[in-house]
Design a protein around this motif. Structure first.
Motif, short mmCIF file in Angstrom:
data_model
loop_
_atom_site.label_atom_id
_atom_site.label_comp_id
_atom_site.label_asym_id
_atom_site.label_seq_id
_atom_site.Cartn_x
_atom_site.Cartn_y
_atom_site.Cartn_z
N GLY A 142 4.95 4.03 1.62
CA GLY A 142 4.34 4.07 0.28
C GLY A 142 4.61 2.78 -0.49
O GLY A 142 3.73 2.23 -1.16
N ARG A 143 5.81 2.27 -0.35
CA ARG A 143 6.23 1.05 -1.03
C ARG A 143 5.30 -0.14 -0.72
O ARG A 143 5.08 -0.99 -1.55
N PHE A 144 4.77 -0.17 0.47
CA PHE A 144 3.97 -1.32 0.91
C PHE A 144 2.47 -1.11 0.71
O PHE A 144 1.68 -1.98 1.05
N GLU A 145 2.12 0.05 0.16
CA GLU A 145 0.72 0.42 -0.01
C GLU A 145 -0.14 -0.74 -0.55
O GLU A 145 -1.19 -1.03 0.01
N PRO A 146 0.33 -1.44 -1.62
CA PRO A 146 -0.52 -2.50 -2.16
C PRO A 146 -0.80 -3.63 -1.17
O PRO A 146 -1.74 -4.38 -1.35
N LEU A 147 0.03 -3.74 -0.15
CA LEU A 147 -0.12 -4.85 0.80
C LEU A 147 -0.92 -4.46 2.05
O LEU A 147 -1.16 -5.31 2.90
N GLY A 176 -1.27 4.28 9.69
CA GLY A 176 -0.35 5.41 9.67
C GLY A 176 -0.19 5.92 8.25
O GLY A 176 -0.39 7.10 7.96
N ARG A 177 0.16 5.04 7.35
CA ARG A 177 0.19 5.31 5.90
C ARG A 177 1.06 6.50 5.53
O ARG A 177 0.68 7.32 4.71
N ASP A 178 2.23 6.61 6.12
CA ASP A 178 3.14 7.68 5.71
C ASP A 178 3.68 7.35 4.32
O ASP A 178 4.27 6.28 4.13
#
Ligand SMILES: *Cc1c(COP(=O)(O)O)cnc(C)c1O
Length: 677
Positions: free
Chosen positions: A415-420, A408-410
């Motif tokens: 965004g906060r979890f992007e690195p994970l 989904g990548r909203d």
């Protein structure tokens, strides 16, 4: 004290006698209303014997001493629906004593029993029974029947000669239910009634205390303070300035709030409630189910509700088989380069029925996780473990767990979890871009995931069945699996059981949730096509699908789902079509209003996108929400997109109210955000 309803176990149980004594004792503190009357008028009796009491006129009155439905037929009239009748409750500053007719299961109109009206009023109930021979059985039968519909009276009143044995026996069966006895007046005159009320003043006062007991159990302010102290709400800032609405009940399209307001649930409680709140056939299915089950685990154990529902679900989808020319699009599970040891030939399918299988879970996000894991493991079983990429689309939403976030990548939500997050390719919703992408990376891609026809949380963005079919065909041409995330679009919202059916496509995996059990209990499912299932058809236990949740296939939820799905497949509701026509007529013209970018309509969904951007955090969102709530309509804009998706039962009056509220909200935004004008 609030309004309350007087029910009788039967006709002539003593409802009017009870009303007379109550009103004689409490005087003009209360007003009287009997919505439907036949035969001798009880309203006239009350007026005659208690001239000081305010008596509101009935909605319908027939002189014949027969059931109201029959009397109405004799006069070629019809009796309105329970929901309509309940909206015609008279305005009065005093609480109303509302007298019902006959018994709770007497017919109200051609479709409903009086119990539907009792449900619609959602008021405290007092049950009146005659103390004549048979009182115990009569009263208990009625209590059990009422309880089966979720109605628990505040008190039982036996009218007639006092019978302490009956009182005691009823108390033994229902220890928390106050039971009272009242004697009728010796003479049916003003003096006779006054005297009987005075003689029994103490019983009447205790009865009132019993009735009021629960009314004030929930203090609104107190509850909000405790909520603030101990509850963490989803998608809500801890510094949220507006307190949550306190909901104390729900019926049809309405939420009943603690402050007495009824607001229209214009978004079906986060897209879950399908037919309406507390839809009787679904409530009944649950009542039946709780007599048999609570929860049982689902590994190595099965139960009829889960099997029946899986069968029903599969009977509503068709896989590649039977589609002309589809053979070439079909991934070749068995003839893969390195078949696993023990993998059986597809010609001997494990399940002869439809070949597909249903994997249960308990929410949409996990239905998606299951699909992603199945897609990847499928390729592993086929000897292609390097297919580690997934394709999602811009504005797609698939849930809040890690796999679902990755596809989904909203940026605002996740965004906060992007690195994970595991890598996934997010493309614009464009056939050319998908084709281009899969030409390069198709061999490394496990699956494409898309919400068919409507990208919901991303702003109710819609695409055509043609566009969907083109995207699907591209994925198939490149030999990539196609996952249809139908968590929102499935189960009827868009006018067909499944959205993907409108494009005539056959996904490899289908995710369903939200309305699956009519929205009554959490249930989700991932449907796997036969060629997917076949890849697990092996004796090698390492090739098990290792996934499961504590509440997988909860029997109560499955029982609700069977009832819901039977309703949908027996005769598909006309509501989405009716709503689509109404939205087009009432709201589509808003597209030309200043400040409005676009109006989108499909099935029961209407979305109005405002010019003002700012994504999910757009300031216009809370402004529109507030404005609609002032008009009695609960909506929850997705940023600058104001949308409605009401339950199927929503009446035309309520639809009008929703449309009016949305138009007013657009106007309000123009006032508060002048740059839009
Ligand atoms: C709501 C939704 C989900 C997530 O479902 P939950 O039950 O909230 O976890 C997944 N996909 C789509 C398309 C949804 O609308």
């Amino acid at each position: 004290m609030n309004d309350f309803l007087v029910l009788g176990t039967d006709t002539d149980a003593g409802k009017t006698t009870f009303a007379l004594l109550w009103l004689a004792h409490f005087g003009d503190e209360f007003a009287y209303w009997k919505p439907l009357e036949t035969g001798d008028s009880d309203s006239a009796t009350i007026r005659r014997l208690l001239p000081d009491v305010r008596v509101h006129p009935s909605i319908l009155r027939f002189v014949e001493s027969v059931a109201p439905l029959l009397a109405a037929r004799l006069h070629r009239q019809s009796i309105p629906s329970a929901s309509k009748l309940s909206h015609r409750k008279p305005e009065d500053s005093r609480p109303l004593l509302i007298e019902s007719f006959g018994g709770p299961f007497s017919p109200l109109n051609d479709e409903e029993l009086q119990i539907a009206l009792i449900d619609a009023f959602a008021l405290p109930v007092v049950l009146v029974s005659s103390s004549a021979l048979g009182a115990i059985g009569r009263t208990l039968q009625c209590l059990v029947a009422l309880e089966s519909r979720g109605i628990v009276p505040r008190a039982v009143v036996l009218v007639g000669k006092r019978d302490e044995f009956a009182e005691d026996q009823i108390r033994r069966q229902r220890p928390s239910l106050p039971v009272f006895s009242l004697k009728p007046p010796g003479a049916w005159t003003r003096e006779g009634v006054a005297m009987a009320a005075a003689d029994q003043a103490e019983a009447l006062r205790s009865l009132r205390v019993g009735m009021e007991r629960e009314t004030h159990a929930v203090g609104d302010d107190d509850l909000l303070a405790r909520d603030r102290d101990c509850v963490w709400h989803p998608y809500t800032s801890l510094r949220e300035s507006e307190p949550p609405l306190v909901c104390v009940g729900a019926q049809d399209e309405f939420l009943h709030l603690a402050d007495g307001r009824g607001v229209i649930d214009g978004i079906s409680s986060w897209w879950t409630i399908l037919h309406g709140h507390r839809y009787p056939p679904l409530m009944q299915a649950l009542v039946e189910a709780v007599k048999k089950y609570d929860h049982v685990h689902f590994a190595g154990v099965t139960h009829p509700a889960a099997v029946e529902f899986a069968d029903l679900l599969l009977s509503t989808v068709s896989w590649f088989e039977g589609v002309a020319g589809a053979e070439s699009l079909k991934p070749r599970p068995v003839s893969s380069p390195t078949p696993l040891p023990g993998l059986r030939k597809a010609s001997a399918p494990a399940t002869p029925a439809n070949g597909g299988r249903v994997f249960y879970s308990d929410n949409g996000s996990t239905a998606v996780e299951v699909a992603l894991k199945m897609a990847y493991q499928f390729w592993c079983h086929l000897g292609e473990p390097a297919r580690m990429r997934f394709v999602g689309f811009e504005h797609g939403y698939h849930g809040d767990t890690f796999g679902a976030m990755a596809v989904g990548r909203d940026p605002v939500f996740f965004g906060r979890f992007e690195p994970l997050l595991f890598p996934a390719d997010i493309l614009p919703l464009s056939p050319e871009r998908l084709d281009e992408h899969l030409q390069k990376l198709g061999k490394q891609t496990a699956a494409v995931i898309l919400e068919p026809l409507v990208q919901g949380a991303g702003g109710m963005r819609m695409h055509t069945p043609d566009a969907l079919r083109t995207l699907f065909n591209i994925a198939k041409r490149h030999g990539v699996l196609f996952i249809a995330d139908e968590v929102m679009t499935g189960g009827g919202r868009l006018g067909t059981l499944w959205a993907h059916q409108q494009a005539g496509i056959h996904p490899d995996l289908i995710c369903a949730g939200k309305t699956l059990a009519g929205g009554v209990l959490p249930l989700a499912a991932t449907l796997a096509a036969p060629h997917i299932v076949a890849a697990w058809d092996t004796d090698d236990r390492r090739c098990t699908f290792f996934h499961g949740h504590s509440f997988t296939a909860n029997p109560l939820a499955c029982a609700g789902a069977v009832a819901n799905w039977r309703l949908l497949t027996a005769q598909f509701p006309e509501a989405p079509r009716r709503m689509e026509a109404f939205w087009k007529e009432s709201l589509a013209p808003l597209a030309h209003a200043s400040g409005v970018k676009e109006v989108r309509v499909l099935g029961s969904i209407v979305a109005v996108e405002m010019m003002k951007d700012g994504g999910y955090l757009a300031e216009v969102g809370p402004c529109m929400r507030r404005s609609c709530l002032e008009k009695g309509v609960l909506l929850r804009p997705l940023g600058n997109v104001l949308y409605a998706m009401p339950p199927f039962c929503t009446s035309q009056d309520s639809l009008d109210q929703i449309a009016d509220a949305m138009i007013a909200a657009v106007r309000q935004v123009r006032l508060e955000f002048s740059q839009l004008a």
